[in-house]
Write a protein that holds these residues in place. Structure first.
Motif, PDB file in Angstrom:
ATOM      1  N   ARG A   1      35.299  38.669  46.845  1.00 15.92           N
ATOM      2  CA  ARG A   1      34.418  37.499  46.080  1.00 15.92           C
ATOM      3  C   ARG A   1      32.829  38.092  45.998  1.00 15.92           C
ATOM      4  O   ARG A   1      32.252  37.536  45.062  1.00 15.92           O
ATOM      5  N   GLY A   2      32.173  38.344  47.017  1.00 16.88           N
ATOM      6  CA  GLY A   2      30.916  38.401  47.049  1.00 16.88           C
ATOM      7  C   GLY A   2      30.347  39.659  45.916  1.00 16.88           C
ATOM      8  O   GLY A   2      29.469  39.487  45.169  1.00 16.88           O
ATOM      9  N   ARG A   3      31.157  40.567  45.470  1.00 19.68           N
ATOM     10  CA  ARG A   3      30.993  41.535  44.279  1.00 19.68           C
ATOM     11  C   ARG A   3      30.983  40.703  43.067  1.00 19.68           C
ATOM     12  O   ARG A   3      30.119  40.991  42.078  1.00 19.68           O
ATOM     13  N   VAL A   4      31.696  39.575  42.964  1.00 24.73           N
ATOM     14  CA  VAL A   4      31.850  38.871  41.698  1.00 24.73           C
ATOM     15  C   VAL A   4      30.584  38.219  41.655  1.00 24.73           C
ATOM     16  O   VAL A   4      29.891  38.016  40.660  1.00 24.73           O
ATOM     17  N   GLU A   5      30.313  37.319  42.726  1.00 27.00           N
ATOM     18  CA  GLU A   5      29.191  36.466  42.783  1.00 27.00           C
ATOM     19  C   GLU A   5      28.023  37.360  42.643  1.00 27.00           C
ATOM     20  O   GLU A   5      26.850  36.668  42.176  1.00 27.00           O
ATOM     21  N   ALA A   6      27.908  38.565  43.219  1.00 32.80           N
ATOM     22  CA  ALA A   6      26.519  39.128  43.130  1.00 32.80           C
ATOM     23  C   ALA A   6      26.318  39.785  41.869  1.00 32.80           C
ATOM     24  O   ALA A   6      25.265  40.398  41.391  1.00 32.80           O
ATOM     25  N   GLY A   7      27.407  40.085  40.850  1.00 32.98           N
ATOM     26  CA  GLY A   7      27.271  40.505  39.826  1.00 32.98           C
ATOM     27  C   GLY A   7      27.560  41.895  39.625  1.00 32.98           C
ATOM     28  O   GLY A   7      26.961  42.521  38.642  1.00 32.98           O
ATOM     29  N   THR A   8      28.047  42.638  40.815  1.00 26.46           N
ATOM     30  CA  THR A   8      27.983  44.033  40.717  1.00 26.46           C
ATOM     31  C   THR A   8      29.518  44.521  40.573  1.00 26.46           C
ATOM     32  O   THR A   8      29.819  45.719  40.653  1.00 26.46           O
ATOM     33  N   LEU A   9      30.349  43.869  40.240  1.00 25.96           N
ATOM     34  CA  LEU A   9      31.728  44.147  39.762  1.00 25.96           C
ATOM     35  C   LEU A   9      31.628  44.544  38.516  1.00 25.96           C
ATOM     36  O   LEU A   9      31.012  43.872  37.319  1.00 25.96           O
ATOM     37  N   ARG A  10      32.117  45.662  38.006  1.00 19.40           N
ATOM     38  CA  ARG A  10      32.178  46.387  36.783  1.00 19.40           C
ATOM     39  C   ARG A  10      33.424  46.731  36.431  1.00 19.40           C
ATOM     40  O   ARG A  10      34.220  47.350  37.083  1.00 19.40           O
ATOM     41  N   ILE A  11      34.027  46.316  34.908  1.00 19.10           N
ATOM     42  CA  ILE A  11      35.278  46.791  34.506  1.00 19.10           C
ATOM     43  C   ILE A  11      35.085  47.313  33.231  1.00 19.10           C
ATOM     44  O   ILE A  11      34.133  46.617  32.504  1.00 19.10           O
ATOM     45  N   THR A  12      35.536  48.531  33.147  1.00 17.48           N
ATOM     46  CA  THR A  12      35.320  49.233  31.657  1.00 17.48           C
ATOM     47  C   THR A  12      36.715  48.851  30.773  1.00 17.48           C
ATOM     48  O   THR A  12      37.648  48.988  31.410  1.00 17.48           O
ATOM     49  N   VAL A  13      36.201  48.343  29.895  1.00 12.27           N
ATOM     50  CA  VAL A  13      37.226  48.186  28.808  1.00 12.27           C
ATOM     51  C   VAL A  13      37.430  49.141  27.692  1.00 12.27           C
ATOM     52  O   VAL A  13      36.441  49.377  27.187  1.00 12.27           O
ATOM     53  N   ALA A  14      38.561  49.785  27.765  1.00 13.97           N
ATOM     54  CA  ALA A  14      38.816  50.816  26.847  1.00 13.97           C
ATOM     55  C   ALA A  14      39.070  50.427  25.278  1.00 13.97           C
ATOM     56  O   ALA A  14      38.804  51.230  24.342  1.00 13.97           O
ATOM     57  N   ASP A  15      39.700  49.468  25.238  1.00 14.16           N
ATOM     58  CA  ASP A  15      40.406  48.919  23.863  1.00 14.16           C
ATOM     59  C   ASP A  15      40.519  47.321  23.821  1.00 14.16           C
ATOM     60  O   ASP A  15      40.639  46.747  25.091  1.00 14.16           O
TER      61      ASP A  15
ATOM     62  N   MET B   1      50.946  33.506  54.613  1.00 11.47           N
ATOM     63  CA  MET B   1      50.180  34.709  55.103  1.00 11.47           C
ATOM     64  C   MET B   1      48.870  34.783  53.991  1.00 11.47           C
ATOM     65  O   MET B   1      49.297  34.638  52.791  1.00 11.47           O
ATOM     66  N   ASP B   2      47.953  34.703  54.488  1.00 10.68           N
ATOM     67  CA  ASP B   2      46.619  35.050  53.841  1.00 10.68           C
ATOM     68  C   ASP B   2      46.489  36.542  53.444  1.00 10.68           C
ATOM     69  O   ASP B   2      46.301  37.280  54.379  1.00 10.68           O
ATOM     70  N   GLU B   3      46.186  37.102  52.237  1.00 12.41           N
ATOM     71  CA  GLU B   3      45.990  38.497  51.893  1.00 12.41           C
ATOM     72  C   GLU B   3      44.520  38.328  51.387  1.00 12.41           C
ATOM     73  O   GLU B   3      43.828  37.478  50.952  1.00 12.41           O
ATOM     74  N   GLU B   4      43.963  39.578  51.639  1.00 13.06           N
ATOM     75  CA  GLU B   4      42.832  39.910  51.261  1.00 13.06           C
ATOM     76  C   GLU B   4      42.655  39.927  49.787  1.00 13.06           C
ATOM     77  O   GLU B   4      43.739  40.850  49.045  1.00 13.06           O
ATOM     78  N   PRO B   5      41.886  39.581  48.975  1.00 11.70           N
ATOM     79  CA  PRO B   5      41.710  39.824  47.474  1.00 11.70           C
ATOM     80  C   PRO B   5      41.474  41.256  47.244  1.00 11.70           C
ATOM     81  O   PRO B   5      40.852  41.935  47.928  1.00 11.70           O
TER      82      PRO B   5
END
Length: 50
Positions: free
Chosen positions: A9-23, A1-5
């Protein structure tokens, strides 16, 4: 069964994925990080470093 990520992937490739690192903590602090997460004291993402 294929699940949606969780993140399109487009957000990663476009550079629009942002993750805030608190520590950033050494890997040796892993037990403490787990305790803080379980008790709700851990806010945000924590990066464990070697």
């Amino acid at each position: 069964m294929d699940e949606e990520p969780l993140v399109p992937r487009g957000r990663v490739e476009a550079g629009t994925l942002r993750i805030t690192v608190a520590d950033r903590r050494p890997l040796a602090d892993l037990p403490t990080v787990h305790e803080e997460a379980a008790s709700g004291r851990l806010v945000g993402k924590t990066v464990l470093t070697p």
